[in-house]
Each structure stands twice: as C-alpha cells, then as structure tokens.
Design a protein around this motif. Structure first.
Motif, mmCIF file in Angstrom:
data_model
loop_
_atom_site.group_PDB
_atom_site.id
_atom_site.type_symbol
_atom_site.label_atom_id
_atom_site.label_comp_id
_atom_site.label_asym_id
_atom_site.label_seq_id
_atom_site.Cartn_x
_atom_site.Cartn_y
_atom_site.Cartn_z
ATOM 1 N N GLY A 178 0.947 -1.241 0.028
ATOM 2 C CA GLY A 178 0.182 -0.060 0.037
ATOM 3 C C GLY A 178 0.815 1.143 -0.163
ATOM 4 O O GLY A 178 0.454 2.309 0.357
ATOM 5 N N LEU A 179 2.142 1.498 -0.393
ATOM 6 C CA LEU A 179 3.038 2.235 -0.252
ATOM 7 C C LEU A 179 3.469 2.802 -1.764
ATOM 8 O O LEU A 179 4.071 3.744 -1.844
ATOM 9 C CB LEU A 179 4.313 2.115 0.411
ATOM 10 N N GLY A 180 3.244 1.931 -2.731
ATOM 11 C CA GLY A 180 3.645 2.163 -4.090
ATOM 12 C C GLY A 180 3.029 3.609 -4.762
ATOM 13 O O GLY A 180 4.156 4.208 -5.358
ATOM 14 N N LEU A 181 1.987 3.735 -4.881
ATOM 15 C CA LEU A 181 1.296 5.012 -5.265
ATOM 16 C C LEU A 181 1.714 6.198 -4.341
ATOM 17 O O LEU A 181 1.734 7.444 -4.784
ATOM 18 C CB LEU A 181 0.018 4.794 -5.409
ATOM 19 N N SER A 182 1.904 5.999 -3.005
ATOM 20 C CA SER A 182 2.519 6.991 -2.081
ATOM 21 C C SER A 182 3.821 7.480 -2.595
ATOM 22 O O SER A 182 4.210 8.717 -2.433
ATOM 23 C CB SER A 182 2.569 6.520 -0.706
ATOM 24 N N ILE A 183 4.846 6.443 -3.011
ATOM 25 C CA ILE A 183 6.010 6.808 -3.332
ATOM 26 C C ILE A 183 5.954 7.572 -4.576
ATOM 27 O O ILE A 183 6.594 8.619 -4.856
ATOM 28 C CB ILE A 183 6.819 5.517 -3.427
ATOM 29 N N VAL A 184 5.020 7.157 -5.544
ATOM 30 C CA VAL A 184 4.844 7.837 -6.627
ATOM 31 C C VAL A 184 4.583 9.311 -6.922
ATOM 32 O O VAL A 184 5.216 10.260 -7.311
ATOM 33 C CB VAL A 184 3.831 6.942 -7.687
ATOM 34 N N ARG A 185 3.604 9.632 -5.960
ATOM 35 C CA ARG A 185 2.979 11.002 -5.379
ATOM 36 C C ARG A 185 4.341 11.743 -4.858
ATOM 37 O O ARG A 185 4.403 12.951 -5.145
ATOM 38 C CB ARG A 185 1.865 10.900 -4.526
ATOM 39 N N ARG A 186 5.033 11.255 -4.247
ATOM 40 C CA ARG A 186 5.981 11.675 -3.398
ATOM 41 C C ARG A 186 7.216 12.189 -4.365
ATOM 42 O O ARG A 186 7.576 13.468 -4.403
ATOM 43 C CB ARG A 186 6.498 11.131 -2.200
ATOM 44 N N ILE A 187 7.486 11.360 -5.299
ATOM 45 C CA ILE A 187 8.419 11.677 -6.364
ATOM 46 C C ILE A 187 8.056 12.632 -7.282
ATOM 47 O O ILE A 187 8.846 13.627 -7.667
ATOM 48 C CB ILE A 187 9.080 10.452 -6.911
ATOM 49 N N ALA A 188 6.659 12.644 -7.734
ATOM 50 C CA ALA A 188 6.005 13.680 -8.275
ATOM 51 C C ALA A 188 6.109 15.078 -7.931
ATOM 52 O O ALA A 188 6.596 15.856 -8.532
ATOM 53 C CB ALA A 188 4.880 13.242 -9.015
ATOM 54 N N ASP A 189 5.969 14.795 -6.677
ATOM 55 C CA ASP A 189 5.997 16.444 -5.943
ATOM 56 C C ASP A 189 7.372 16.758 -6.034
ATOM 57 O O ASP A 189 7.635 18.166 -6.175
ATOM 58 C CB ASP A 189 5.268 16.146 -4.468
ATOM 59 N N THR A 190 8.291 16.054 -5.697
ATOM 60 C CA THR A 190 9.757 16.820 -5.628
ATOM 61 C C THR A 190 10.166 16.942 -6.933
ATOM 62 O O THR A 190 11.282 18.063 -7.101
ATOM 63 C CB THR A 190 10.867 15.711 -5.316
ATOM 64 N N HIS A 191 9.470 16.666 -8.159
ATOM 65 C CA HIS A 191 9.774 17.045 -9.481
ATOM 66 C C HIS A 191 8.894 18.446 -9.967
ATOM 67 O O HIS A 191 8.985 18.591 -11.123
ATOM 68 C CB HIS A 191 9.874 15.785 -10.632
ATOM 69 N N GLY A 192 7.927 18.594 -9.452
ATOM 70 C CA GLY A 192 6.980 19.537 -9.753
ATOM 71 C C GLY A 192 5.852 18.904 -10.714
ATOM 72 O O GLY A 192 5.176 19.762 -11.414
ATOM 73 N N ALA A 193 5.873 17.599 -10.691
ATOM 74 C CA ALA A 193 5.011 17.081 -11.486
ATOM 75 C C ALA A 193 3.656 16.771 -11.041
ATOM 76 O O ALA A 193 3.148 16.635 -9.575
ATOM 77 C CB ALA A 193 5.638 15.600 -11.806
ATOM 78 N N SER A 194 2.686 16.385 -11.570
ATOM 79 C CA SER A 194 1.299 15.885 -11.423
ATOM 80 C C SER A 194 1.068 14.701 -11.828
ATOM 81 O O SER A 194 1.776 13.818 -12.802
ATOM 82 C CB SER A 194 0.054 16.914 -11.890
ATOM 83 N N VAL A 195 0.238 13.934 -10.932
ATOM 84 C CA VAL A 195 -0.331 12.418 -11.022
ATOM 85 C C VAL A 195 -1.765 12.405 -11.157
ATOM 86 O O VAL A 195 -2.442 12.785 -10.386
ATOM 87 C CB VAL A 195 0.226 11.466 -10.062
ATOM 88 N N GLN A 196 -2.194 11.908 -12.326
ATOM 89 C CA GLN A 196 -3.613 11.511 -12.762
ATOM 90 C C GLN A 196 -3.902 10.223 -12.887
ATOM 91 O O GLN A 196 -3.066 9.422 -13.663
ATOM 92 C CB GLN A 196 -4.054 12.438 -13.934
ATOM 93 N N LEU A 197 -4.904 9.201 -12.321
ATOM 94 C CA LEU A 197 -5.484 8.261 -12.625
ATOM 95 C C LEU A 197 -6.772 8.216 -13.386
ATOM 96 O O LEU A 197 -7.605 8.974 -13.220
ATOM 97 C CB LEU A 197 -5.758 7.607 -11.063
ATOM 98 N N ALA A 198 -6.748 7.309 -14.378
ATOM 99 C CA ALA A 198 -8.039 7.253 -15.214
ATOM 100 C C ALA A 198 -8.351 5.974 -15.776
ATOM 101 O O ALA A 198 -7.278 5.263 -15.476
ATOM 102 C CB ALA A 198 -7.908 8.475 -16.312
ATOM 103 N N ALA A 199 -9.489 5.710 -16.051
ATOM 104 C CA ALA A 199 -9.644 4.270 -16.653
ATOM 105 C C ALA A 199 -9.371 4.424 -18.149
ATOM 106 O O ALA A 199 -9.009 5.242 -18.788
ATOM 107 C CB ALA A 199 -11.101 4.085 -16.615
#
Length: 464
Positions: free
Chosen positions: A420-441
């Motif tokens: 349950g940590l994988g997407l938390s890590i993804v969001r944290r790395i994206a934040d440090t790069h000034g990036a955004s993360v979006q989930l969609a079907a």
C-alpha cells in the motif's frame, strides 16, 4: 559549555539601543543648548551695545542743553536717588574739547575712561574690573560723552539665562530619556514575553507563538518562528503516523513468519515442512519489500534543506535502461508490454524517476491478469513531458483514485500482495519534481491509466 561561551560573547540590543539613543539625545540637547546660549549671548551683546550708545547720546544731548543754559563749570557730580530697586552700574563722564571734566555721575572716576581720540566701543580695565566703554562727540566736537558698563553685569544676565535654559532643558531632556527608556523596554517586554512563552513549553507543545500586541517590526520574526513550529509539528506528526502505520503493516508479515516457523518446528512430514518453508519465504519477501518501500519513503520525505536544481536529462534514455528487465518480467507474468519512448528532455533525478516508473510497472504487472497488455510511453506534449503507464487490469474505482495515494491504503478486494506504499512513493517523487499524477480508466472503461506530467525545462541544455 557552548551555551556559556555563546552568552559570554553575546551583546545586548536593548542596552545598545538605550546607550545610543540616550547618548544621542543628550548630545543633541547639549549641542543645541550651547548654540542657543552662544547665539543669545551674541545677540544680547549687540543689544547691550545699542542700549549703551543710546544712553550715551541721550546724556550728551542733556549735557549740551546744560552747557548752553549755564555754561561750562567745574566737574559736577550728579547724585543718584536712593532707591532700593536701583542697582547702579552705568557710569558716565562728559568732557569738553579742552579735556575738562564737566559732568560725571556717582562712582565715575575723575580720570577719563578712554582717550579723546577713541570713538565708539572699546574695552578698558578700571578698578580691577573689565568695562565696556562707548565714546562719542557732539556734532560740533565741543563735548564728548564716555559711558562705561561693567562686563560683570552682562555676565550676570548671561548666567541667569543659562540657569533658566538648564532649568527648562534638563527636565525636557530627562523626559525624553524616560520616554526612550519606556519605549525600548515596552518593545523588549514583548520579546521577553514571547521568549518566556516558548521557554515554559513542553517538547510536545508546538503551537504558534502569540503575535498579539507585538510591534509590526517584531511580527515577521514571530511569524517565522510560528512557521518553523508548523513545519516541525507537521514533520513530527508525519513521523509518528509513519511509525505507527509501519508497525501496523509489519505486524502481518512478522506474524506469518512466526507462524511458519512454528509449523516447521511441528511438521510431521516433509511435504508439510516444505509448504511451511515456502510460506516462510513469501512472508520474508513481503516483509523485505515493505521495509524497502519504507526506506524509500523515508529518503523521499521533505528535508529542511532546499532541493538542489535538477539536471535536464532525456527521460526516454533513463527508462530505456530498465526496459529489458521489464520485458523479461512481463514475459514471466504472461503479459505483453508495448513501449513508445520518444525523446523527452526535462529536469529529473534519474534514480527517483526509475523508482517511480518501477512502482507503476510493478503495480500494473501484479494486477493485470495473464494474457493482458501493458503500455509504457513518454513524450513531449503542449503541457510538458508526459510519462504514462497503462494496463488492462481491474482498474481503480473513481471514488478511490485519490485515496490510493495515502500510505498503506489498499482498496477492498485487492487480493494481490502489496504494502500500500507504491502510489504514495509515486506521488512523493512527482511532488519533488513539480509533476502531477492523474489516474483514469482505459479507453474502453477498463484497466488503469496513470499519467505523470513533468514541467518542461526552461531553456536549459540537455545533459548526456
């Protein structure tokens, strides 16, 4: 010892301000008083001289009238009426052209104050005292008036003026000093109150310091302290939550390890023992993965130092290094991996971006059934640099797409092992790069498409 040395080398802002302002106030007051005294003395000398000349001319006109009426006579001493309010100090003599003394008042000597040729103002010594002399002849040069005034009289008046100046100025200077002392103490009383408020707190009390009543110039300091307290409080809460969640999540694999060890110890057959050893390996693998994810998150948590500027690298080249491993992993899971990696320069930390992509790919492979399809793409578009991972798995319900970024959150019905940590890590790395993360079907409403959009670099050269 260090604190004692720091205190010994410290200096007092309050005492410095008091010394500077009080010294400046007294200096300015003394300088102003000296200028006023000297200027008043100069102007009073001019007034005294003018009065002395006017008195001399008046006496000279009276003497002319007397001489015309009665003719010249021997020196006539003019008595002064006795009056307790009268203080005789002005002396005069009237001489004729033949240097005969015609008139003088009581106290005036029989010798001339000044030579006949002396006309105007002069200073003379008489009877051990310094006198201011004014001499003038009448228009036909037959009579000369000599008026003398003691310098001590002028000095007495100057001294009285100085006493009055001090009597008025010193209380005003004292009031100004008192006002300065009160103002500075009032300002530093606020700082002392804030310091005492912080000193009396316990280590767990990180509430903001009150800025009520603080001067405008002090409020930025108190607000900066409050922002620091807020960051410390948030970091501490995050660490406490992280520790509690990690302990909770580690309990499950550790319990499984303990159970498998007990089964191994009580195994009645080789088959039972082999099954327990397999379960033990899976539990150790899960615990190892969880610990690895926790360490990754701890390294990614915000630090007190500002992040250095990232280099501009080609994301496609960074991802291509891991592509053979992902292709092999997809074949082991009976999955088809499609790639579309176009040159995409952006500011990134390559190790962190690989961790981000690895978590996205691992999630996609775990949740995509055998025979499914994965897609990995990166390219430059109008909004920046795009990294996209899609799969044909069960996807994530729309109302859970934000919650899955929370640490240790796993959607109900998720049967695949995970922390349950994988997407938390993804969001944290994206934040440090000034990036955004979006989930969609996916396009057909199934599967999951994860899009990470990085900002385009602003005219920076690409690093090989």
């Amino acid at each position: 010892m260090t604190a004692r040395l720091a205190t010994a080398g410290a200096w007092s802002l309050r005492r410095t301000l008091l010394a500077v302002l009080l010294g400046l106030t007294l200096t300015l007051w003394g300088f102003s008083a000296a200028i006023v005294y000297l200027e008043a003395g100069r102007e009073s000398q001019e007034l005294f001289d003018q009065s002395l000349a006017e008195t001399g001319h008046l006496l000279l006109s009276l003497a002319e009238h007397e001489v015309r009426e009665h003719g010249p006579s021997s020196a006539l001493v003019m008595p002064v009426a006795q009056n307790r309010n009268h203080r005789p100090y002005l002396l005069f003599q009237v001489w004729d052209a033949r240097q005969r003394l015609l008139y003088r008042n009581a106290g005036a000597p029989e010798q001339a104050f000044a030579a006949p040729a002396d006309v105007g103002y002069s200073w003379r010594e008489h009877d051990g005292r310094l006198w201011r002399i004014y001499s003038s002849w009448n228009p036909d040069a037959q009579l000369q008036i000599q008026v003398a005034e003691p310098a001590s009289h002028r000095q007495e008046i100057g001294n009285r003026f100085a006493v009055k100046l001090l009597a008025i100025g010193l209380p005003m200077a004292a009031l100004a000093a008192l006002a300065i002392w009160w103002s500075i103490n009032r300002v530093f009383r606020t700082l002392r109150r804030s310091a005492d408020e912080v000193a009396l707190r316990t280590p767990d009390d990180l509430a903001g310091v009150s800025v009520t009543g603080a001067p405008m110039e002090v409020q930025p300091l108190l607000q900066a302290i409050n922002r620091l307290f807020l960051r410390v409080r948030q970091t501490r809460e995050q660490e406490q939550r992280f520790t509690a969640d990690a302990a909770h999540e580690l309990r499950t694999p550790l319990a499984a390890i303990k159970t498998n060890l007990q089964v191994i110890g009580r195994a009645r057959s080789d088959a039972e023992r082999s099954e327990a050893i397999t379960g033990l390996g899976l539990s150790v693998e899960r615990a190892t993965r969880l610990v690895g994810q926790l360490l990754t998150l701890s390294r990614l948590d915000p630090q007190s130092q500002p992040a250095p500027e990232l280099p501009v690298l080609d994301m496609a080249a960074v991802l291509a290094e891991q592509l053979p491993g992902w292709m092999a992993q997809a074949r082991r899971h009976d999955l088809r991996l499609q790639t579309d990696l176009a040159m995409a320069p952006c500011r990134l930390q390559p190790d962190h971006v690989l961790i981000l992509a690895r978590n996205l790919m691992d999630n996609a492979m775990r949740y995509t059934p055998a025979g499914g399809t994965l897609a990995l793409a990166c390219r430059v578009d109008a909004d920046g640099v795009l990294l996209r991972v899609s799969d044909t798995g069960p996807g994530i319900a729309e109302h859970l797409r934000e919650r899955v970024f929370e640490r240790f959150f796993r959607a109900a019905g998720a049967h695949q092992p995970g922390s349950g940590l994988g997407l938390s890590i993804v969001r944290r790395i994206a934040d440090t790069h000034g990036a955004s993360v979006q989930l969609a079907a996916g396009p057909d409403g199934t599967g999951l498409v994860v899009t990470v959009r990085f900002p385009a670099p602003a005219g920076a050269p690409l690093h090989e």
